[in-house]
Design an enzyme around this catalytic site. Structure first.
Site, PDB file in Angstrom:
ATOM      1  N   GLY A  56      -2.847   1.286  -0.118  1.00  0.00           N
ATOM      2  CA  GLY A  56      -3.048   1.266   1.331  1.00  0.00           C
ATOM      3  C   GLY A  56      -1.901   1.972   2.027  1.00  0.00           C
ATOM      4  CG  HIS A  57       1.317   3.121   0.458  1.00  0.00           C
ATOM      5  ND1 HIS A  57       1.311   1.907  -0.193  1.00  0.00           N
ATOM      6  CD2 HIS A  57       1.737   4.026  -0.454  1.00  0.00           C
ATOM      7  CE1 HIS A  57       1.702   2.081  -1.441  1.00  0.00           C
ATOM      8  NE2 HIS A  57       1.969   3.361  -1.625  1.00  0.00           N
ATOM      9  CB  ALA A  58      -0.138   8.624   2.407  1.00  0.00           C
ATOM     10  NE  ARG A 103      -0.769   6.423  -2.428  1.00  0.00           N
ATOM     11  CZ  ARG A 103       0.067   7.107  -3.187  1.00  0.00           C
ATOM     12  NH1 ARG A 103       0.609   6.524  -4.214  1.00  0.00           N
ATOM     13  NH2 ARG A 103       0.428   8.320  -2.853  1.00  0.00           N
ATOM     14  CB  ILE A 128       2.236   7.545   5.920  1.00  0.00           C
ATOM     15  CG1 ILE A 128       3.164   8.747   5.940  1.00  0.00           C
ATOM     16  CG2 ILE A 128       1.410   7.470   7.206  1.00  0.00           C
ATOM     17  CD1 ILE A 128       2.453  10.087   5.849  1.00  0.00           C
TER      18      ILE A 128
END
Ligand code: TYD
Length: 140
Positions: A56-58, A103, A128
């Protein structure tokens, strides 16, 4: 802000070397030999309760290789335009995740171990964590 271009089609599943042995196999990862980046950090997720979702982030700069060292799980990768789901279920295959890819990791099997080789040391500034910020970063 300049848009950051990276594409899920550049996130490939790579086959890792495997030394077969009836008493148990070995898979090897060496800097400069098997990866397009040098490993600065290794971490692994384990004891993941059924139904949990991770990621749940990049990342802005981080390259990662994600391996199901045990069990299986699905990695959803998203470049802002396209998404794809990749099931990882063998310890001698890994998913390369380049910078600028959102992802999520879902559907962990019981006892799954998600082993991650990373190109940089941990830095919260590289994350992010908000999807709207991610879309701005990607200019989509
Ligand atoms: P995070 O990367 O958000 O986990 P996941 O994507 O697997 O859900 O990390 C969870 C927490 O762990 C967060 O508070 C940061 C911390 N953390 C570190 O301190 N060092 C690390 O190398 C990693 C990967 C996480």
């Amino acid at each position: 802000m300049l848009s950051f271009v990276s594409d899920i089609h550049n996130c490939n599943v790579v086959e890792l070397p495997k030394i077969h042995n009836p008493a148990g196999n070995i898979t090897i990862l060496q800097n400069g030999v098997h990866l397009p980046f040098d490993i600065k950090r290794v971490y692994y997720l384990y004891d993941v309760p059924g139904g949990s979702e991770r990621g749940g982030h990049a990342h802005k700069n981080l390259h990662q290789l994600i391996v199901a060292a045990s069990g299986c799980f699905d990695v959803i990768i998203d470049d802002g335009n396209n998404k794809k789901i990749i099931e990882l279920n063998r310890p001698n295959y890994g998913l390369m995740v380049i910078p600028g890819i959102w992802r999520e990791i879902v559907n962990f099997s019981s006892g799954a171990i998600c082993l991650v080789m990373a190109s940089e040391k941990y830095s919260e500034d590289d994350y992010i964590r908000d999807y709207d910020d991610f879309k701005k970063f990607k200019n989509v």
